[in-house]
Design a protein around this motif. Structure first.
Motif, short mmCIF file in Angstrom:
data_model
loop_
_atom_site.label_atom_id
_atom_site.label_comp_id
_atom_site.label_asym_id
_atom_site.label_seq_id
_atom_site.Cartn_x
_atom_site.Cartn_y
_atom_site.Cartn_z
N THR A 1 28.85 9.35 37.34
CA THR A 1 29.93 9.16 38.17
C THR A 1 30.88 10.44 37.99
O THR A 1 31.60 10.98 38.96
N ALA A 2 31.37 10.47 36.82
CA ALA A 2 32.31 11.59 36.66
C ALA A 2 31.52 13.07 37.11
O ALA A 2 32.67 13.96 37.53
N LEU A 3 30.38 13.26 36.73
CA LEU A 3 29.77 14.67 37.37
C LEU A 3 30.01 14.41 38.82
O LEU A 3 30.03 15.52 39.61
N ARG A 4 29.70 13.47 39.47
CA ARG A 4 29.66 13.31 41.04
C ARG A 4 31.15 13.91 41.54
O ARG A 4 31.38 14.43 42.42
N ILE A 5 32.12 13.07 40.70
CA ILE A 5 33.56 13.35 41.14
C ILE A 5 33.89 14.93 41.17
O ILE A 5 34.63 15.60 41.99
N ASP A 6 33.21 15.52 39.96
CA ASP A 6 33.55 17.12 39.73
C ASP A 6 32.69 17.65 40.60
O ASP A 6 33.35 18.71 41.19
N ALA A 7 31.60 17.33 41.04
CA ALA A 7 30.93 18.11 42.10
C ALA A 7 31.59 17.94 43.42
O ALA A 7 31.70 18.84 44.30
N GLU A 8 32.14 16.85 43.85
CA GLU A 8 32.82 16.43 45.30
C GLU A 8 34.14 17.43 45.28
O GLU A 8 34.57 17.50 46.15
N SER A 9 34.72 17.77 44.13
CA SER A 9 36.03 18.36 44.07
C SER A 9 35.63 20.03 44.12
O SER A 9 36.59 20.66 44.34
N LEU A 10 34.55 20.43 44.26
CA LEU A 10 34.02 21.86 44.67
C LEU A 10 34.63 22.46 45.84
O LEU A 10 34.33 21.63 46.82
N ARG A 11 34.88 23.56 46.13
CA ARG A 11 35.32 24.18 47.14
C ARG A 11 34.19 24.42 47.89
O ARG A 11 34.10 24.86 49.25
N ASP A 12 33.21 25.30 47.26
CA ASP A 12 31.96 25.78 47.93
C ASP A 12 31.13 24.63 48.23
O ASP A 12 30.62 23.90 47.77
N GLY A 13 30.79 24.57 49.59
CA GLY A 13 30.16 23.54 50.12
C GLY A 13 28.82 23.38 49.99
O GLY A 13 28.10 22.47 49.72
N ALA A 14 28.10 24.77 49.83
CA ALA A 14 26.69 24.97 49.53
C ALA A 14 26.50 24.36 48.15
O ALA A 14 25.67 23.75 47.86
N GLU A 15 27.52 25.25 47.08
CA GLU A 15 27.10 24.52 45.89
C GLU A 15 27.58 23.21 45.58
O GLU A 15 26.68 22.39 44.87
N MET A 16 28.38 22.64 46.44
CA MET A 16 28.66 21.14 46.12
C MET A 16 27.42 20.41 46.56
O MET A 16 27.20 19.46 45.99
N GLU A 17 27.00 20.63 47.74
CA GLU A 17 25.67 19.91 48.26
C GLU A 17 24.25 19.95 47.48
O GLU A 17 23.79 18.99 47.00
N ARG A 18 24.36 21.27 46.66
CA ARG A 18 23.43 21.22 45.53
C ARG A 18 23.59 20.40 44.30
O ARG A 18 22.42 19.90 43.83
N LEU A 19 24.64 20.65 43.96
CA LEU A 19 25.08 19.71 42.78
C LEU A 19 25.00 18.19 42.98
O LEU A 19 24.51 17.33 42.27
N LEU A 20 25.49 17.84 44.40
CA LEU A 20 25.23 16.29 44.67
C LEU A 20 23.85 16.09 44.80
O LEU A 20 23.41 14.90 44.43
N PHE A 21 22.85 16.89 45.20
CA PHE A 21 21.47 16.43 45.34
C PHE A 21 20.81 16.24 43.90
O PHE A 21 20.20 15.36 43.91
N ASP A 22 21.34 17.34 43.01
CA ASP A 22 20.82 17.08 41.87
C ASP A 22 21.31 15.79 40.99
O ASP A 22 20.55 14.97 40.36
N VAL A 23 22.63 15.56 41.22
CA VAL A 23 23.33 14.21 40.75
C VAL A 23 22.68 12.93 41.30
O VAL A 23 22.26 11.97 40.70
N ASN A 24 22.31 12.97 42.70
CA ASN A 24 21.51 11.93 43.18
C ASN A 24 20.18 11.79 42.60
O ASN A 24 19.69 10.57 42.46
N ALA A 25 19.56 12.85 42.33
CA ALA A 25 17.93 12.87 41.84
C ALA A 25 18.40 12.24 40.62
O ALA A 25 17.25 11.21 40.12
N VAL A 26 19.15 12.55 39.72
CA VAL A 26 19.34 11.90 38.42
C VAL A 26 19.73 10.54 38.46
O VAL A 26 19.18 9.65 37.70
N GLU A 27 20.56 10.08 39.50
CA GLU A 27 21.03 8.78 39.39
C GLU A 27 19.81 7.64 39.71
O GLU A 27 19.49 6.83 39.44
N ARG A 28 18.94 8.33 40.87
CA ARG A 28 17.54 7.80 41.18
C ARG A 28 16.79 7.45 40.08
O ARG A 28 15.92 6.59 39.87
N THR A 29 16.55 8.50 39.45
CA THR A 29 15.58 8.39 38.11
C THR A 29 16.16 7.23 37.02
O THR A 29 15.45 6.49 36.48
#
Length: 443
Positions: free
Chosen positions: A237-265
């Motif tokens: 959850t903390a990692l998701r908050i940090d990812a959502e605070s990024l200004r680079d939209g592409a990098e934010m989406e990529r990190l959120l995608f990885d966080v979602n994958a880890v959460e699903r696992t």
């Protein structure tokens, strides 16, 4: 065991019957012979007074009348040389009896009873009664048949009793073995019936306690895994908050995608730990599709590290008896090992082919330093800071599908891992399970 117990009782009963019936049969034959000889002796002695009182003519008529009524012919040898009754030779035994002795002697075809009668002028007369062998054995055959029938009946009775005894012993043992087989197959609800002899009851009770203990340990392990996995949600959850605070939209989406994958696992681990299901053995997937997705996922990292990545996939669907998530985890383990334990720029190859018996072969070979003399599939064996669980997890998934995992050297001298995946409808490769044979790949 049932057959062995029955055979043991049959053998023991046969020995007892033989040791009892054979002597009894011999005694019966002796008794029959003694009875026949005693009867003939009494008959001969009863005629002794007639020899001294009747005339020769009257004595001859009396003896002929007696011979017509009995089966033991009588012959009288007078001192004058006259022979009355059934004709018989004057043998050495008759001459010996003429001296005044009475006895029994063997004769051709039976036995003869000789009774000496004194008081006649000129010497002693001899009364000879011949007992044929048929009379000596009269009733013996019938008695032996009766004994044989009794012995056979007793033997059949012992077989029936032994069969029931063996059944009462084998039935609880079979039930105990069936419960053990169910436990081996993963059915922790299997319980053995506590019945039978004390030893079998004790074994059944011990097996039931073992099953309960195994269930408790597995339940504790599942809860522990679920609890540990649930603790990962907070840092995620903390990692998701940090990812959502990024200004680079592409990098934010990529990190959120990885966080979602880890959460699903993590959610999948919690779900499987708290609600174990036996449907995993029936799961199937298209290995070509899954491996294509995972190679596409790792391709950018290979480009960043300047690695030459060769992918050779079998065209069309390649169905294997592994769930999609498990196969993806196996592929990630093999590819992660390449990136973690080989220097940057080392090339590697991914090859997926069909197995002759169904299923697929997945081979990951690299140009790195190889595995050396250490078996990397040993659980907990860590090299380079890893957990030492990756290849063991991949091996267990492969063996659960009916396949295997082998490690060896690639054609360039690096490491090579071959993962055999079972067919959805094929039987498990029992002979290759738990095998860790070295495999040398050739160009």
């Amino acid at each position: 065991m049932r057959l062995r117990v029955t055979l043991l009782v049959v053998a023991t009963s046969s020995l007892v019957l033989i040791s009892f019936l054979v002597p009894l049969a011999l005694v019966l034959r002796t008794l029959a012979a003694d009875h026949a000889i005693s009867t003939a002796t009494a008959q001969a002695q009863s005629m002794a007074p007639l020899v001294t009182t009747l005339s020769t003519t009257e004595l001859g008529l009396t003896i002929d009348q007696v011979n017509a009524e009995i089966t033991t012919p009588v012959t009288v040898f007078l001192p004058t040389g006259t022979v009355l009754g059934r004709l018989a030779p004057r043998s050495a035994a008759v001459q010996l009896a003429a001296g005044g002795r009475s006895f029994t002697a063997e004769a051709p075809g039976g036995e003869e009873v000789l009774v000496a009668v004194a008081g006649l002028p000129g010497g002693a007369a001899v009364i000879r009664t011949f007992v044929p062998a048929s009379v000596l054995r009269h009733g013996v055959t019938r008695a032996w048949l009766l004994l044989g029938c009794v012995g056979l009946l007793l033997l059949m009775l012992s077989v029936a009793v032994a069969d029931q005894l063996a059944r009462s012993l084998v039935r609880p043992i079979k039930a105990l073995a069936a419960a053990a087989d169910r436990l081996t197959a993963g059915d922790l609800s299997a319980r053995a019936t506590v019945t039978g002899p004390p030893e079998v009851r004790r074994a059944a009770a011990g097996l039931n306690r073992l099953a309960v203990r195994i269930g408790e340990l597995l339940a504790h392990e599942r809860e522990t895994v679920a609890d540990l996995s649930h603790r990962l949600r907070t840092p995620l959850t903390a990692l998701r908050i940090d990812a959502e605070s990024l200004r680079d939209g592409a990098e934010m989406e990529r990190l959120l995608f990885d966080v979602n994958a880890v959460e699903r696992t993590v959610s999948g681990i919690i779900h499987e730990a708290r609600r174990p299901s036996a449907d995993g053995a029936k799961a199937t997937c298209d290995a070509a599709e899954v491996i294509a997705e995972r190679t596409a996922f790792w391709w950018p990292l290979a480009e960043d590290q300047d690695r030459w990545m060769t992918v050779d996939l079998e065209p069309g669907p390649v169905w294997v008896r592994v769930s999609r998530d498990d196969l993806a985890a196996c592929a990630d383990v093999l590819l992660e090992n390449v990136f973690a334990h080989t220097p940057e720029g080392a090339a590697f190859t991914i090859r997926l082919s069909r197995r002759t018996a169904g299923g697929a072969w997945l081979v990951v070979a690299d140009n790195g330093p190889g595995f050396g003399d250490v078996d990397p599939t040993q659980r907990g064996l860590s090299r380079g800071g890893s957990t030492g669980l990756g290849l063991d997890i991949a091996r267990r998934i492969a063996e659960a599908s009916g396949g295997s995992l082998t490690v060896g050297r690639s054609a360039s001298g690096g490491g090579a891992v071959t993962l055999g995946l079972g067919s959805p409808a094929g039987p498990p490769e029992i002979a290759r399970r738990h095998g860790r044979n070295r495999l040398r790949l050739r160009a």
